[in-house]
Design a protein around this motif. Structure first.
Motif, mmCIF file in Angstrom:
data_model
loop_
_atom_site.group_PDB
_atom_site.id
_atom_site.type_symbol
_atom_site.label_atom_id
_atom_site.label_comp_id
_atom_site.label_asym_id
_atom_site.label_seq_id
_atom_site.Cartn_x
_atom_site.Cartn_y
_atom_site.Cartn_z
ATOM 1 N N ARG A 34 59.295 47.894 25.584
ATOM 2 C CA ARG A 34 59.792 49.258 25.348
ATOM 3 C C ARG A 34 61.147 49.216 24.652
ATOM 4 O O ARG A 34 61.410 49.973 23.729
ATOM 5 C CB ARG A 34 59.878 50.028 26.659
ATOM 6 N N GLY A 35 62.004 48.303 25.101
ATOM 7 C CA GLY A 35 63.303 48.156 24.459
ATOM 8 C C GLY A 35 63.186 47.671 23.031
ATOM 9 O O GLY A 35 63.906 48.133 22.142
ATOM 10 N N LEU A 36 62.266 46.768 22.792
ATOM 11 C CA LEU A 36 62.056 46.248 21.447
ATOM 12 C C LEU A 36 61.510 47.333 20.526
ATOM 13 O O LEU A 36 61.880 47.393 19.356
ATOM 14 C CB LEU A 36 61.091 45.058 21.502
ATOM 15 N N GLU A 37 60.664 48.207 21.044
ATOM 16 C CA GLU A 37 60.104 49.297 20.240
ATOM 17 C C GLU A 37 61.199 50.204 19.699
ATOM 18 O O GLU A 37 61.089 50.749 18.605
ATOM 19 C CB GLU A 37 59.101 50.110 21.066
ATOM 20 N N GLU A 38 62.272 50.351 20.449
ATOM 21 C CA GLU A 38 63.366 51.214 20.013
ATOM 22 C C GLU A 38 64.226 50.563 18.938
ATOM 23 O O GLU A 38 64.991 51.250 18.265
ATOM 24 C CB GLU A 38 64.227 51.588 21.217
ATOM 25 N N GLN A 39 64.105 49.260 18.771
ATOM 26 C CA GLN A 39 64.884 48.559 17.753
ATOM 27 C C GLN A 39 64.274 48.765 16.374
ATOM 28 O O GLN A 39 63.093 49.076 16.233
ATOM 29 C CB GLN A 39 64.955 47.074 18.067
ATOM 30 N N ARG A 40 65.087 48.580 15.372
ATOM 31 C CA ARG A 40 64.642 48.656 13.988
ATOM 32 C C ARG A 40 65.019 47.354 13.302
ATOM 33 O O ARG A 40 66.138 46.873 13.447
ATOM 34 C CB ARG A 40 65.314 49.826 13.255
ATOM 35 N N MET A 41 64.072 46.778 12.553
ATOM 36 C CA MET A 41 64.332 45.554 11.814
ATOM 37 C C MET A 41 64.123 45.839 10.336
ATOM 38 O O MET A 41 63.176 46.518 9.962
ATOM 39 C CB MET A 41 63.367 44.441 12.245
#
Length: 127
Positions: A34-41
């Motif tokens: 869930r935390g990774l989903e909020e990140q942008r790469m």
């Protein structure tokens, strides 16, 4: 020592404890995703003229094309530049996922689940 370590070493352990341990891992992994989903790469092609942004799950969010790329590249080269930028962004997302998994597992290799097979069989055969 964890319950999974005991099973991996061939010792009988507390199966309910092992299940609780695995549930904890699953909860931690779900929270990390869930935390990774909020990140942008963001990634770019080799020239830096095309950039792509993806979410932590790899969903394409944005493609930015420098006007010079529109002028200097034909449609085939521009398409390749877009693919390269998206691939670079998704590669960054994969590195983020790998770091997350290393954090969650403490860098340990995956457990050998074949070791648990005889225990699961014994539990399933009990009436």
């Amino acid at each position: 020592m964890t319950h999974s370590d005991a099973f991996n070493e061939g010792r009988e352990g507390d199966i309910p404890g092992l299940i609780r341990e695995i549930e904890g891992w699953v909860d931690a992994f779900a929270g990390a995703l869930r935390g990774l989903e909020e990140q942008r790469m963001t990634g770019a092609d080799d020239t830096g003229r095309v950039a792509a942004t993806v979410s932590g799950s790899g969903r394409l969010l944005r493609v930015a094309i420098d006007p010079r790329a529109m002028r200097d590249l034909d449609h085939v080269a521009l398409g390749q530049a877009v693919l390269q930028a998206v691939g670079a962004a998704r590669g960054a997302m994969g590195e983020g996922l790998t770091e997350t998994m290393d954090t969650l597992t403490g860098g340990r290799p995956e457990p050998d689940l074949d070791v648990l097979e005889k225990y699961f069989d014994a539990v399933l055969r009990e009436e």
